[in-house]
Scaffold this motif. Sequence first.
Motif, PDB file in Angstrom:
ATOM      1  N   LEU A 264      -8.245  -4.176  -9.096  1.00 53.39           N
ATOM      2  CA  LEU A 264      -8.664  -3.222 -10.121  1.00 53.39           C
ATOM      3  C   LEU A 264      -8.257  -1.794  -9.791  1.00 53.39           C
ATOM      4  O   LEU A 264      -8.694  -0.856 -10.465  1.00 53.39           O
ATOM      5  CB  LEU A 264     -10.196  -3.289 -10.298  1.00 53.39           C
ATOM      6  N   ASN A 266      -5.600  -0.027 -10.285  1.00 53.46           N
ATOM      7  CA  ASN A 266      -4.916   0.741 -11.331  1.00 53.46           C
ATOM      8  C   ASN A 266      -5.404   0.383 -12.731  1.00 53.46           C
ATOM      9  O   ASN A 266      -4.722   0.653 -13.725  1.00 53.46           O
ATOM     10  CB  ASN A 266      -3.409   0.540 -11.236  1.00 53.46           C
ATOM     11  N   ILE A 267      -6.589  -0.250 -12.846  1.00 54.76           N
ATOM     12  CA  ILE A 267      -7.137  -0.663 -14.134  1.00 54.76           C
ATOM     13  C   ILE A 267      -8.076   0.425 -14.647  1.00 54.76           C
ATOM     14  O   ILE A 267      -8.973   0.875 -13.935  1.00 54.76           O
ATOM     15  CB  ILE A 267      -7.875  -2.007 -14.019  1.00 54.76           C
ATOM     16  N   HIS A 268      -7.879   0.827 -15.892  1.00 51.35           N
ATOM     17  CA  HIS A 268      -8.697   1.893 -16.472  1.00 51.35           C
ATOM     18  C   HIS A 268      -9.965   1.358 -17.135  1.00 51.35           C
ATOM     19  O   HIS A 268     -11.015   1.994 -17.060  1.00 51.35           O
ATOM     20  CB  HIS A 268      -7.888   2.685 -17.499  1.00 51.35           C
ATOM     21  N   VAL A 270     -12.422  -2.271 -18.042  1.00 54.39           N
ATOM     22  CA  VAL A 270     -12.782  -3.679 -17.974  1.00 54.39           C
ATOM     23  C   VAL A 270     -13.820  -3.910 -19.065  1.00 54.39           C
ATOM     24  O   VAL A 270     -14.850  -3.217 -19.116  1.00 54.39           O
ATOM     25  CB  VAL A 270     -13.355  -4.072 -16.595  1.00 54.39           C
ATOM     26  N   ARG A 296     -18.608   4.318 -15.216  1.00 55.46           N
ATOM     27  CA  ARG A 296     -17.383   4.564 -14.447  1.00 55.46           C
ATOM     28  C   ARG A 296     -17.664   4.405 -12.958  1.00 55.46           C
ATOM     29  O   ARG A 296     -18.511   5.104 -12.397  1.00 55.46           O
ATOM     30  CB  ARG A 296     -16.839   5.960 -14.751  1.00 55.46           C
ATOM     31  N   ASN A 299     -13.079   4.832 -10.456  1.00 58.20           N
ATOM     32  CA  ASN A 299     -12.061   5.186 -11.456  1.00 58.20           C
ATOM     33  C   ASN A 299     -11.798   4.092 -12.491  1.00 58.20           C
ATOM     34  O   ASN A 299     -10.843   4.190 -13.271  1.00 58.20           O
ATOM     35  CB  ASN A 299     -10.743   5.578 -10.784  1.00 58.20           C
ATOM     36  N   THR A 300     -12.626   3.057 -12.516  1.00 58.13           N
ATOM     37  CA  THR A 300     -12.544   2.041 -13.562  1.00 58.13           C
ATOM     38  C   THR A 300     -13.761   2.165 -14.463  1.00 58.13           C
ATOM     39  O   THR A 300     -14.893   2.262 -13.973  1.00 58.13           O
ATOM     40  CB  THR A 300     -12.484   0.628 -12.956  1.00 58.13           C
ATOM     41  N   TYR A 302     -16.236   0.493 -17.024  1.00 59.77           N
ATOM     42  CA  TYR A 302     -16.738  -0.801 -17.465  1.00 59.77           C
ATOM     43  C   TYR A 302     -17.465  -0.613 -18.796  1.00 59.77           C
ATOM     44  O   TYR A 302     -18.405   0.192 -18.882  1.00 59.77           O
ATOM     45  CB  TYR A 302     -17.679  -1.405 -16.423  1.00 59.77           C
ATOM     46  N   HIS A 363      -3.345   3.321 -20.948  1.00 63.49           N
ATOM     47  CA  HIS A 363      -4.486   2.734 -20.263  1.00 63.49           C
ATOM     48  C   HIS A 363      -4.308   1.224 -20.074  1.00 63.49           C
ATOM     49  O   HIS A 363      -4.070   0.494 -21.037  1.00 63.49           O
ATOM     50  CB  HIS A 363      -5.777   3.021 -21.035  1.00 63.49           C
ATOM     51  N   TYR A 470     -11.973   8.110 -21.568  1.00 70.19           N
ATOM     52  CA  TYR A 470     -11.642   8.110 -20.134  1.00 70.19           C
ATOM     53  C   TYR A 470     -11.584   9.526 -19.571  1.00 70.19           C
ATOM     54  O   TYR A 470     -11.935   9.759 -18.412  1.00 70.19           O
ATOM     55  CB  TYR A 470     -10.313   7.394 -19.896  1.00 70.19           C
TER      56      TYR A 470
END
Length: 509
Positions: A264, A266-268, A270, A296, A299-300, A302, A363, A470
């Motif tokens: 996760l 580099n995942i913006h 979920v 957050r 940096n992901t 949810y 994203h 974001y």
Amino acid sequence: MADNNGSDEEVDMSEEERVRSGSEEGKGEDSEQSSSSSSSKGDEESDASSDSSGSRSGSASSGSSSGAESDGHEEAGNEGEEEDEPDLFGSDNEDYRRTSAISRLAIPSYPAIARHPNNSNRSNSGRSRSQSGNSNDRGPPLLPLPGSYQQRNFYGSSSGSSIKGGRRPEGLVAELKLSKNEETLSRMCANFQEPCEIACYSRASDGNVYFDDRCLRPFRRRVLEESGIDLNEGFETFVEKREDLECHGFGDLLDCIRNTHIPLGNIHFVTFRNNLNKILGTAYNRTDPWEMGVHRRKNTVYLDVHKLPERPQTKMDRQRTYWGYSFEQVATTDPNEGASEDSRIVDANVEYCAVIRTKLGAHRIIMGAEMDCYENSRDGKKYYIELKTSRELDARSVQYFEKAKLLKYWIQSFLAGVPRIVIGFRNDGGRLLRAQALSTREITQKVKAKNYWQGGVCLAFADEVLCWLYGTVKEDEDYVLQFSPQSNRLELLRADSCPPLITRHVEQL
């Protein structure tokens, strides 16, 4: 001056010019009630409303209407005739000033207009009272206002303006005004990466979650040729979806991500697909409220599913819900050969979910998407099929179906890369009349020809929302994102805590 008759005629003629706008309104009280929207009529109404108070004061200064009339006639009769016709509007004409204002037309009387203090110095020229948006004392409109909510007053349009009753909602952090129209969004290009399945999981009837596809059912093609199937069959044994499983559904997705070691870094975002359905659909649907949790961590962001309160379901509501599950049952086959009788019971808690990675704009997104069934293509590759039910179409319902339902079907299928949709059309008694297959691409071609909606507009709208979201939320903070049809904006509110399932997930990464 001339005799009494001449005096009355001259006064009537001058008064007609003097209160021309008032007399026009006196004749047109019925027309005012019809709320004409022409600008010239609006000018006359505005001017007449401001002049009417002056006309009323002029009438009052000459005494009561009937008494002043008889006194004025007697005085005029004793004066004698004038050799030259006087200037009735001259400042030195005492005879004119002693003559009462007499008119065959009643002076119009308007209720006071309630204006906001900030608008007290603004001119109303060019706008009628019905256009100004200010309330008056004439009662409710002839026709009800559209929508199920009360009309709101907006005082300004800056960020953080009044939302309800002149007050900001408690905990408001930021808001996004939905000001871009369809034409503007259609010119914005939002790239969407082809969805890629990276994992899956199944929830069995016993409530256990397995990280495989054991609950994925194959499509039964013969249903496209069948009709007359009773979708009510088995309703007595229907197992409805458990509320506690709905609450923990997001935890199953997070468990699958950890179990399959999906990175996760580099995942913006979920999320479940349902949250993205809501965001994309709001590009055209501004009537249905929704909300979701926003958290957050590392940096992901949810996005947790929030279910809004609903009215209690009637037996008919439950039966219609069952028709959808029943069609899924008859349109598929059980993957386990020699299945027991219990396996034929419709259980809404049994499901199969694909975990998909995609990218919208800048994203990267990982989402869970429940899949109804699959079919193998000629080259042996597996592809998913979305199953839907709908009331049989007629001349009155086909437009709503194409504008609203097909939009939802397309969004749901396009986001997960589902190429085909099979729709079971039924009658009001729950009997299947026919089943029709559509390709997801075919839907966009159909509606584009009729100019109902554009898929690119939905993607551009969602890209703008995700960029704003974001860039606004902060690390280790919790929010609720909601869409309120009353304010036509997205509102980001402060939340008290983070769901334990997300906290545990982050700790175990």
